[in-house]
Design a protein around this motif. Structure first.
Motif, PDB file in Angstrom:
ATOM      1  N   UNK A   1       0.303  -0.862   0.025  1.00  0.00           N
ATOM      2  CA  UNK A   1      -0.047   0.179   0.099  1.00  0.00           C
ATOM      3  C   UNK A   1       0.506   0.955  -0.141  1.00  0.00           C
ATOM      4  N   UNK A   2       0.313   2.347  -1.324  1.00  0.00           N
ATOM      5  CA  UNK A   2       1.547   3.580  -1.488  1.00  0.00           C
ATOM      6  C   UNK A   2       1.257   4.215  -2.218  1.00  0.00           C
ATOM      7  N   UNK A  13       1.382  -4.914 -12.468  1.00  0.00           N
ATOM      8  CA  UNK A  13       1.000  -5.303 -13.626  1.00  0.00           C
ATOM      9  C   UNK A  13      -0.096  -7.096 -13.033  1.00  0.00           C
ATOM     10  N   UNK A  14      -1.425  -6.878 -13.757  1.00  0.00           N
ATOM     11  CA  UNK A  14      -2.095  -8.190 -12.626  1.00  0.00           C
ATOM     12  C   UNK A  14      -2.460  -8.076 -11.978  1.00  0.00           C
ATOM     13  N   UNK A  15      -2.324  -7.203 -10.917  1.00  0.00           N
ATOM     14  CA  UNK A  15      -2.567  -7.429  -9.662  1.00  0.00           C
ATOM     15  C   UNK A  15      -3.949  -5.815  -8.783  1.00  0.00           C
ATOM     16  N   UNK A  16      -4.387  -5.790  -8.095  1.00  0.00           N
ATOM     17  CA  UNK A  16      -5.197  -5.026  -7.560  1.00  0.00           C
ATOM     18  C   UNK A  16      -4.895  -4.486  -6.179  1.00  0.00           C
ATOM     19  N   UNK A  17      -4.111  -2.764  -6.641  1.00  0.00           N
ATOM     20  CA  UNK A  17      -3.574  -2.223  -6.322  1.00  0.00           C
ATOM     21  C   UNK A  17      -4.099  -1.443  -4.922  1.00  0.00           C
ATOM     22  N   UNK A  18      -3.607  -1.079  -3.783  1.00  0.00           N
ATOM     23  CA  UNK A  18      -3.723  -0.507  -2.972  1.00  0.00           C
ATOM     24  C   UNK A  18      -3.318   0.885  -2.722  1.00  0.00           C
ATOM     25  N   UNK A  19      -4.013   1.511  -3.386  1.00  0.00           N
ATOM     26  CA  UNK A  19      -3.390   3.601  -3.694  1.00  0.00           C
ATOM     27  C   UNK A  19      -4.150   4.360  -2.367  1.00  0.00           C
ATOM     28  N   UNK A  20      -2.332   5.277  -2.201  1.00  0.00           N
ATOM     29  CA  UNK A  20      -3.087   5.971  -0.779  1.00  0.00           C
ATOM     30  C   UNK A  20      -3.381   7.315  -2.394  1.00  0.00           C
ATOM     31  N   UNK A  35      -7.269  -3.718 -11.346  1.00  0.00           N
ATOM     32  CA  UNK A  35      -8.624  -3.130 -10.160  1.00  0.00           C
ATOM     33  C   UNK A  35      -7.531  -2.553  -8.668  1.00  0.00           C
ATOM     34  N   UNK A  36      -8.840  -1.619  -8.911  1.00  0.00           N
ATOM     35  CA  UNK A  36      -7.477  -0.815  -7.582  1.00  0.00           C
ATOM     36  C   UNK A  36      -8.937  -0.726  -6.355  1.00  0.00           C
ATOM     37  N   UNK A  37      -8.006  -0.361  -5.110  1.00  0.00           N
ATOM     38  CA  UNK A  37      -9.101   0.298  -4.375  1.00  0.00           C
ATOM     39  C   UNK A  37      -7.905   1.251  -3.675  1.00  0.00           C
ATOM     40  N   UNK A  38      -8.278   2.423  -3.852  1.00  0.00           N
ATOM     41  CA  UNK A  38      -8.260   3.900  -3.495  1.00  0.00           C
ATOM     42  C   UNK A  38      -8.136   4.484  -1.773  1.00  0.00           C
ATOM     43  N   UNK A  39      -7.485   4.757  -1.631  1.00  0.00           N
ATOM     44  CA  UNK A  39      -7.733   5.559  -0.090  1.00  0.00           C
ATOM     45  C   UNK A  39      -7.780   7.315   0.118  1.00  0.00           C
ATOM     46  N   UNK A  40      -8.871   7.447   0.455  1.00  0.00           N
ATOM     47  CA  UNK A  40      -9.180   9.093   0.605  1.00  0.00           C
ATOM     48  C   UNK A  40     -10.173   9.133   0.720  1.00  0.00           C
ATOM     49  N   UNK A  41     -10.389  10.324   1.392  1.00  0.00           N
ATOM     50  CA  UNK A  41     -11.447  11.128   1.622  1.00  0.00           C
ATOM     51  C   UNK A  41     -12.976  11.588   0.471  1.00  0.00           C
ATOM     52  N   UNK A  42     -13.237  11.006  -0.743  1.00  0.00           N
ATOM     53  CA  UNK A  42     -13.299  11.824  -1.631  1.00  0.00           C
ATOM     54  C   UNK A  42     -14.791  13.174  -1.291  1.00  0.00           C
ATOM     55  N   UNK A  66      -6.677   2.429   6.853  1.00  0.00           N
ATOM     56  CA  UNK A  66      -6.037   1.919   8.350  1.00  0.00           C
ATOM     57  C   UNK A  66      -5.872   0.163   8.295  1.00  0.00           C
ATOM     58  N   UNK A  67      -7.520   0.263   8.249  1.00  0.00           N
ATOM     59  CA  UNK A  67      -7.486  -1.297   8.755  1.00  0.00           C
ATOM     60  C   UNK A  67      -7.522  -2.303   7.766  1.00  0.00           C
ATOM     61  N   UNK A  68      -7.167  -1.744   6.029  1.00  0.00           N
ATOM     62  CA  UNK A  68      -6.960  -2.411   4.913  1.00  0.00           C
ATOM     63  C   UNK A  68      -4.910  -2.522   5.107  1.00  0.00           C
ATOM     64  N   UNK A  69      -4.400  -1.053   5.530  1.00  0.00           N
ATOM     65  CA  UNK A  69      -2.984  -1.168   5.807  1.00  0.00           C
ATOM     66  C   UNK A  69      -3.151  -2.175   6.495  1.00  0.00           C
ATOM     67  N   UNK A  70      -2.788  -2.300   8.135  1.00  0.00           N
ATOM     68  CA  UNK A  70      -3.616  -3.073   8.874  1.00  0.00           C
ATOM     69  C   UNK A  70      -3.037  -4.820   8.486  1.00  0.00           C
ATOM     70  N   UNK A  71      -4.469  -4.760   7.871  1.00  0.00           N
ATOM     71  CA  UNK A  71      -4.778  -6.169   7.536  1.00  0.00           C
ATOM     72  C   UNK A  71      -3.370  -6.470   6.345  1.00  0.00           C
TER      73      UNK A  71
END
Length: 375
Positions: A1-2, A13-20, A35-42, A66-71
């Protein structure tokens, strides 16, 4: 995550991203990620960019992030999947003015209240043909409040089909005087760009379009080419400039210059330098002509909502029509009588012509404003 903007293509490539955050968000469309999981207050201001993402993605709050990052720290080999689950309907309050919707006043012609109206066009997906720099799916994809324009043009086209004899000004009037000023909760339409406070006429104009009502407005405020020429004359356009606009060789163009266009809304522009309690109250007069497009014999009576700091009167107190197509005139007078130290910068209300024994209510917004720049 970053920060995904700094990740290499081989890594993602080929990954589900978790982006800050959302740095270089659109660049991830062709990154090879699945795919992507984007962490921010939209916030709403980001939505127009986010909606253009072709990469399957979800957006979560920083708290959930934060919960996703800990996991992920405890499960470095974790696998993820995205699945479409739910479309939400009947959201309330609706409609709401988008934060990035254009606002008035018109700097080129502040004597006419703008915008006219709002339509359903926020975050509408729009595409154009694949022969113009297509994306991977064969279409370009954009979104924004610009989609309000074709929606409102479509309503105008439907009205023109039902009433082919109506002018563009009559169609605009029908849409404006029947627009909804209240949301589904029967409260004034809110402005998402101002912490959900009540929107002003510089945001929603006459209100939110109501196509069914617009087909049968009862009365319309019509205007023709000469009315707009007279407005240009009132705005001190030169004869050369007016001829360039009208494509006319007529020499006597400015026989009746005026700033009082026969418009279905009213804006009271009072002097910026009105600052002395000894000064006489400012009085503005508006003359309007309405055309009966309803049943032949009918009558209408006016009602005025109170406007803070203003005395508003309309004469006559009744419009009696004997035939369809008949035109009648009325005068609206607005007097600024507010104590100087307490005068508001803006205030708004409505003039409503209500049909006697009928269903038509012809509503026009009245907006008072003190401009902070010279006219």
């Amino acid at each position: 995550m970053g920060d995904c903007a700094n990740a290499t293509e081989e890594l993602i490539r080929g990954k589900v991203l978790v982006c800050q955050g959302f740095n270089q968000l659109l660049s991830l469309n062709n990154s090879g990620a699945i795919g992507g999981v984007f962490v921010a207050n939209v916030t709403e201001s980001l939505l127009e960019e986010l909606i253009q993402i072709l990469l399957p993605a979800i957006f979560i709050t920083t708290e959930d992030g934060k919960n996703v990052e800990n996991y992920l720290r405890n499960h470095p080999a974790a696998k993820g999947s995205l699945e479409f689950g739910l479309t939400s309907f009947d959201l309330s309050p609706a409609p709401t003015l988008a934060s990035y919707s254009s606002r008035g006043p018109s700097h080129s012609c502040p004597f006419v209240l703008k915008p006219d109206i709002v339509g359903p066009g926020s975050l509408i997906l729009a595409a154009w043909p694949s022969n113009i720099k297509p994306k991977e799916n064969g279409f370009n994809l954009l979104s924004g409040t610009s989609m309000s324009c074709p929606h409102l043009a479509g309503v105008a086209a439907l009205i023109k089909k039902a009433h082919p004899e109506w002018s563009p000004a009559a169609i605009r009037s029908a849409m404006m005087t029947t627009a909804d000023s209240l949301d589904l909760s029967n409260q004034p339409i809110k402005d998402a760009g101002k912490s959900e406070r009540t929107s002003t006429a510089f945001g929603i104009g006459a209100g939110h379009v109501n196509p069914n009502k617009a087909l049968d407005p009862g009365l319309v405020y019509d205007a023709g080419a000469i009315d707009y020429v007279n407005l240009l004359c009132g705005m001190n356009f030169t004869a050369k400039q007016i001829r360039a606009i009208t494509r006319s060789s007529t020499t006597n163009l400015c026989s009746a210059p005026t700033l009082d266009l026969n418009y279905p809304s009213f804006i009271a522009l009072f002097s910026v330098n009105y600052s002395s309690s000894s000064s006489p109250n400012e009085v503005l007069e508006f003359t309007r002509t309405v055309t009966n497009v309803g049943k032949g014999t009918t009558s209408y009576r006016p009602t005025l909502t109170p406007l803070e700091g203003l005395s508003v009167k309309v004469v006559p107190n009744k419009l009696e029509f004997s035939s369809e197509g008949q035109k009648l005139q009325f005068k609206l007078t607005i007097e600024n009588n507010h104590p100087v130290k307490k005068k508001p910068f803006v205030s708004s209300g409505y003039l409503r012509w209500t049909e006697d024994g009928g269903d038509h209510i012809v509503q026009s917004v009245i907006y008072q404003c003190r401009l902070i720049y010279p006219i």
